[in-house]
Design an enzyme around this catalytic site. Structure first.
Site, PDB file in Angstrom:
ATOM      1  CG  ASP A   1      -2.135  -0.819   1.096  1.00 35.26           C
ATOM      2  OD1 ASP A   1      -2.437  -1.212  -0.043  1.00 35.26           O
ATOM      3  OD2 ASP A   1      -2.799  -1.088   2.113  1.00 35.26           O
TER       4      ASP A   1
ATOM      5  CE1 TYR B   1       4.187  -7.273   3.723  1.00 35.46           C
ATOM      6  CE2 TYR B   1       3.621  -9.601   3.892  1.00 35.46           C
ATOM      7  CZ  TYR B   1       3.612  -8.409   3.186  1.00 35.46           C
ATOM      8  OH  TYR B   1       3.037  -8.366   1.936  1.00 35.46           O
TER       9      TYR B   1
END
Length: 248
Positions: free
Chosen positions: A54, A112
């Site tokens: 994003d 992540y």
């Protein structure tokens, strides 16, 4: 003859509207395809990534692939791309891949990381690279809560309402955290992640640390399969796509 090229890259997501190409917006994919089109004398080259990030989200080890007829060595590719890409994207590694390799579908796991700076005063130089959190935290409670995230679960409560996939079962192999001075770093390794999943997990764990929710609320959220049972979505700037794992 066409060759498949695999690249590992890092980017600072601050000034991008995310990875995926969007008309009229500055995106990572858009910059990559712009440079490749120049190198191919105006021929459009499609780039495929391991996944999208994003706006404001960073990548330390994003992986892409593309097909080309150009006869360049991996080292020549790396130098040519880095010479033409903007300074917030860096190609770290280039390999000639098997034609069957796919940056997204060949991936076995992803890692992540999420960075939280725990301090009273904001750091003007780190504001785009971590989440400033000025509240005391119960680290032991957070570690217990993270252990409940590990394993195979339906993560419906921990993904955005915009998630467009029906199967929301994922396996998290590792959910951990470590303090480095005033920087708290979360690490998640799993076979796949849903939209906003890491940011919602982090927001929920921070609420456990602040005493706003119980450790047991994690299990209740899994059972409820309802976004309202999890915590707030942590902001994008603390999130990094750290590594993509493949069989080789």
């Amino acid at each position: 003859m066409s060759k498949r090229i695999k690249c590992t890259l890092s980017y600072d997501g601050t000034h991008f509207f995310g990875y995926q190409i969007q008309p009229g917006k500055r995106t990572v994919q858009g910059e990559l395809e712009r440079v490749l089109e120049q190198m191919h004398k105006g021929k459009a080259i499609r780039v495929t990534a391991s996944g999208r990030t994003d706006a404001g989200v960073h990548a330390y080890g994003q992986v892409i692939h593309f097909d080309t007829f150009l006869s360049l060595s991996p080292d020549q590719w790396k130098k040519a791309l880095n010479a033409q890409l903007p300074d917030d994207i860096v190609i770290k590694d280039v390999q000639e891949a098997d034609p069957s390799f796919h940056a997204r579908f060949s991936a076995k796991a992803k890692e992540y990381r999420y960075k939280v700076r725990i301090a009273q005063e904001r750091d003007v130089f780190l504001r785009n690279y971590c989440y400033h959190y000025p509240y005391p935290l119960d680290m032991e409670a957070m570690r217990h809560a993270l252990r409940l995230i590990e394993g195979t679960h339906d993560f419906t409560s921990f993904c955005s309402a915009k998630t467009d996939v029906d199967d929301r079962v994922r396996t998290i192999y590792k959910a951990d955290m470590a303090m480095h001075d005033d920087l708290l770093e979360f690490c998640f390794i799993g076979n796949g992640f849903l939209y906003n999943m890491v940011r919602i997990i982090v927001g929920t764990i921070l609420e456990v640390g602040q005493g706003k929710r119980s450790i047991d609320s994690i299990s209740h959220a899994f059972e409820a399969k309802d976004r309202q049972f999890a915590g707030k979505t942590a902001p994008p700037q603390g999130l990094y796509l750290w590594k993509v794992y493949y069989d080789n």
